[in-house]
Design a protein around this motif. Structure first.
Motif, PDB file in Angstrom:
ATOM      1  N   UNK A 262      36.135  52.384  74.107  1.00  0.00           N
ATOM      2  CA  UNK A 262      35.314  51.809  73.038  1.00  0.00           C
ATOM      3  C   UNK A 262      36.149  50.955  72.078  1.00  0.00           C
ATOM      4  N   UNK A 263      37.317  51.454  71.709  1.00  0.00           N
ATOM      5  CA  UNK A 263      38.130  50.729  70.718  1.00  0.00           C
ATOM      6  C   UNK A 263      39.035  49.701  71.371  1.00  0.00           C
ATOM      7  N   UNK A 264      39.157  49.760  72.698  1.00  0.00           N
ATOM      8  CA  UNK A 264      40.121  48.921  73.399  1.00  0.00           C
ATOM      9  C   UNK A 264      39.436  47.915  74.321  1.00  0.00           C
ATOM     10  N   UNK A 265      38.402  47.258  73.805  1.00  0.00           N
ATOM     11  CA  UNK A 265      37.788  46.186  74.601  1.00  0.00           C
ATOM     12  C   UNK A 265      38.827  45.107  74.895  1.00  0.00           C
ATOM     13  N   UNK A 266      39.574  44.723  73.866  1.00  0.00           N
ATOM     14  CA  UNK A 266      40.682  43.779  74.017  1.00  0.00           C
ATOM     15  C   UNK A 266      41.875  44.339  73.249  1.00  0.00           C
ATOM     16  N   UNK A 267      43.032  44.309  73.867  1.00  0.00           N
ATOM     17  CA  UNK A 267      44.245  44.808  73.219  1.00  0.00           C
ATOM     18  C   UNK A 267      45.223  43.655  72.975  1.00  0.00           C
ATOM     19  N   UNK A 268      45.793  43.622  71.785  1.00  0.00           N
ATOM     20  CA  UNK A 268      46.835  42.634  71.476  1.00  0.00           C
ATOM     21  C   UNK A 268      48.056  43.379  70.966  1.00  0.00           C
ATOM     22  N   UNK A 269      49.219  42.923  71.385  1.00  0.00           N
ATOM     23  CA  UNK A 269      50.480  43.563  70.985  1.00  0.00           C
ATOM     24  C   UNK A 269      51.253  42.634  70.061  1.00  0.00           C
ATOM     25  N   UNK A 270      51.743  43.198  68.956  1.00  0.00           N
ATOM     26  CA  UNK A 270      52.610  42.437  68.065  1.00  0.00           C
ATOM     27  C   UNK A 270      54.045  42.825  68.367  1.00  0.00           C
ATOM     28  N   UNK A 271      54.872  41.891  68.810  1.00  0.00           N
ATOM     29  CA  UNK A 271      56.256  42.234  69.155  1.00  0.00           C
ATOM     30  C   UNK A 271      57.062  42.582  67.910  1.00  0.00           C
ATOM     31  N   UNK A 272      58.073  43.430  68.055  1.00  0.00           N
ATOM     32  CA  UNK A 272      58.923  43.759  66.906  1.00  0.00           C
ATOM     33  C   UNK A 272      59.722  42.538  66.458  1.00  0.00           C
ATOM     34  N   UNK A 273      60.213  42.591  65.242  1.00  0.00           N
ATOM     35  CA  UNK A 273      60.911  41.452  64.653  1.00  0.00           C
ATOM     36  C   UNK A 273      62.168  41.095  65.441  1.00  0.00           C
ATOM     37  N   UNK A 274      62.822  42.070  66.043  1.00  0.00           N
ATOM     38  CA  UNK A 274      64.046  41.791  66.790  1.00  0.00           C
ATOM     39  C   UNK A 274      63.784  40.942  68.035  1.00  0.00           C
ATOM     40  N   UNK A 275      62.524  40.912  68.498  1.00  0.00           N
ATOM     41  CA  UNK A 275      62.175  40.097  69.666  1.00  0.00           C
ATOM     42  C   UNK A 275      61.754  38.684  69.286  1.00  0.00           C
ATOM     43  N   UNK A 276      61.670  38.398  67.984  1.00  0.00           N
ATOM     44  CA  UNK A 276      61.268  37.068  67.530  1.00  0.00           C
ATOM     45  C   UNK A 276      62.144  36.641  66.344  1.00  0.00           C
ATOM     46  N   UNK A 277      63.425  36.370  66.618  1.00  0.00           N
ATOM     47  CA  UNK A 277      64.362  36.050  65.528  1.00  0.00           C
ATOM     48  C   UNK A 277      63.970  34.802  64.743  1.00  0.00           C
ATOM     49  N   UNK A 278      63.160  33.922  65.353  1.00  0.00           N
ATOM     50  CA  UNK A 278      62.729  32.724  64.622  1.00  0.00           C
ATOM     51  C   UNK A 278      61.968  33.084  63.344  1.00  0.00           C
ATOM     52  N   UNK A 279      61.339  34.275  63.339  1.00  0.00           N
ATOM     53  CA  UNK A 279      60.504  34.659  62.201  1.00  0.00           C
ATOM     54  C   UNK A 279      61.298  35.266  61.047  1.00  0.00           C
ATOM     55  N   UNK A 280      62.539  35.676  61.299  1.00  0.00           N
ATOM     56  CA  UNK A 280      63.272  36.426  60.274  1.00  0.00           C
ATOM     57  C   UNK A 280      63.482  35.587  59.017  1.00  0.00           C
ATOM     58  N   UNK A 281      64.071  34.397  59.163  1.00  0.00           N
ATOM     59  CA  UNK A 281      64.325  33.562  57.988  1.00  0.00           C
ATOM     60  C   UNK A 281      63.030  32.992  57.417  1.00  0.00           C
ATOM     61  N   UNK A 282      62.044  32.753  58.285  1.00  0.00           N
ATOM     62  CA  UNK A 282      60.756  32.213  57.816  1.00  0.00           C
ATOM     63  C   UNK A 282      60.079  33.207  56.882  1.00  0.00           C
ATOM     64  N   UNK A 283      59.997  34.468  57.324  1.00  0.00           N
ATOM     65  CA  UNK A 283      59.389  35.490  56.466  1.00  0.00           C
ATOM     66  C   UNK A 283      60.267  35.785  55.255  1.00  0.00           C
ATOM     67  N   UNK A 284      61.579  35.766  55.440  1.00  0.00           N
ATOM     68  CA  UNK A 284      62.483  36.030  54.312  1.00  0.00           C
ATOM     69  C   UNK A 284      62.259  35.012  53.204  1.00  0.00           C
ATOM     70  N   UNK A 285      62.090  33.744  53.577  1.00  0.00           N
ATOM     71  CA  UNK A 285      61.839  32.707  52.581  1.00  0.00           C
ATOM     72  C   UNK A 285      60.535  32.934  51.842  1.00  0.00           C
TER      73      UNK A 285
END
Length: 440
Positions: A292-315
């Motif tokens: 019922x709750x899992x009609x569609x599942x999306x996964x958010x990867x951890x920050x270590x798997x997306x280093x491009x986001x570290x400085x972007x979010x830090x700013x």
């Protein structure tokens, strides 16, 4: 729709004159008298062009541009206003990617035409990094697109990922795309006892239990017409799973101590850091509720798997924390601080990163955040010690992130990407090969 223009100018006479003229020309002008205020506006994004003086009271316009560019943000076209003595600086900025400069005194009609021409070539789109919401890493841009598609479908969505990756943030993004203006109600299922969770979800009537001195709506009713976000649904007891399943199937709830069913019309979004499939196999999570709750599942990867986001979010976190703490004197992250951020594993993900930035804003005594402000003494010492021999690795990571962002912005088109980076197509291919990148 009028195009937005960011004007960074401390001179009140010139600032007002430019704002009035460009408003008459049909632009929506945000006038910022300091570099700090300009940075806050630029991080929010959506500008067709920027006009910035080089000499500003708190920080040079050139430093502002280069720092934001160094973080990997795809900035709108910049035109700099400079005095005769700073022409060398303006020329250097052109080599760094700025669009143009004008020398005081300048022809206002000519400036209007320059800005109009640049703005027409640069229409801010949802794909611009400045307009990104969940991150600038390719995985997060794909996630944003997927959530936008799901917003039109109305299906139940399960968001998975480690603690602190931003599951509620993603749920709010989905909600704003699906039902803007309608209520968004969030509840953490793992933070309440079974009795409290039942009353929180379904509400209660007056006198239903000790302390219930009045009737209260539950979150199902509060979210009527909008989105109910159930965080950490995997922590819910078997008995509560049964009641939740019934409410979802029948689209109605009965308050604790009540008898009358109340119809509810909501979009249900759930989240968990647990593996629900494994819990189903172990018999600790109901299989019928899982589907019922899992009609569609999306996964958010951890920050270590997306280093491009570290400085972007830090700013972004830095700008928010400075505004909250009234730290207009604090201007940027030092190079050593950026190296420390990129070298950390961030087991607590975005929650840990935000906490580190907020701590740094409180502790920092200078105009820049240092590694000792961000991390504990041992980690900070390692970052300072590694700053010299780790510079090449830092530059490589920055170059890789910048090329990835340019490829994303140009939909993988090699010629356009090379042109936006100011290098030849052959040079771009060589850099991508060295950095292990592909156009896809």
């Amino acid at each position: 729709m009028s195009q937005r223009l960011c004007l960074i100018e401390d001179d009140p006479i010139m600032g007002e004159s430019l704002q009035d003229r460009f408003t008459l020309e049909g632009f929506e002008v945000d006038w910022c008298p300091t570099a700090a205020e300009g940075e806050r506006h630029l991080r929010r994004g959506g500008y067709a062009a920027v006009i910035s003086d080089i000499r500003l009271p708190d920080r040079g316009g050139d430093a502002l541009y280069l720092d934001l560019k160094g973080e990997g943000l795809l900035l709108p076209p910049f035109i700099f206003i400079t005095g005769f003595g700073a022409i060398e600086t303006a020329v250097r900025l052109l080599k760094e990617g700025a669009s143009d400069f004008v020398t005081k005194p300048f022809d206002l009609d000519e400036l209007v035409e320059k800005v109009r021409a640049l703005a027409e070539r640069h229409t801010p789109e949802a794909g611009d990094d400045a307009e990104a919401v969940l991150g600038i890493a390719p995985a997060m841009r794909r996630l944003e697109s997927r959530l936008l598609r799901l917003a039109r479908a109305g299906a139940g969505v399960l968001i998975t990922g480690e603690s602190g990756v931003g599951k509620e943030h993603a749920a709010r993004y989905l909600h704003e795309a699906a039902a803007p203006g309608q209520p968004f109600v969030a509840v953490n299922c793992g933070a309440l006892t079974e009795t409290l969770l039942e009353a929180e979800l379904f509400g209660h009537e007056k006198g239903a239990f000790t302390g219930a001195d009045r009737a209260r709506r539950g979150v199902f009713e509060q979210a009527q017409g909008g989105t109910l976000f159930l965080d950490e649904i995997g922590d819910m007891s078997p008995a509560m799973q049964v009641r939740l399943l019934r409410a979802i199937q029948e689209r109605q709830v009965t308050r604790v101590g009540g008898e009358t069913p109340i119809p509810v019309d909501i979009r249900l979004v759930s989240a968990t850091h647990r593996d629900l499939r494994t819990m189903v196999e172990a018999g600790t999570f109901r299989e019928d509720l899982y589907y019922r709750v899992n009609t569609v599942q999306v996964r958010i990867p951890p920050l270590r798997e997306r280093p491009e986001d570290i400085l972007w979010f830090a700013g972004r976190f830095l700008a928010e924390a400075c505004a909250e703490q009234g730290r207009e004197d604090l201007q940027a992250l030092s190079n050593a601080a950026r190296e420390a951020l990129l070298g950390h594993d961030w087991p607590g993900n975005l929650r840990e990163l935000r906490h580190a930035i907020e701590r740094a804003v409180i502790l920092s005594e200078g105009p820049q955040v240092g590694p000792a402000d961000l991390l504990d003494d041992g980690a900070a010492a390692e970052a300072v010690e590694a700053e010299g021999h780790g510079l090449s690795d830092y530059l490589r990571r920055c170059e890789r992130a910048h090329i990835v962002q340019a490829l994303e912005a140009n939909a993988g088109h090699m010629a356009r990407t090379a042109e936006s980076l100011g290098i030849s197509r052959k040079n771009l291919w060589e850099k991508m090969k060295k950095l292990g990148l592909s156009a896809s």
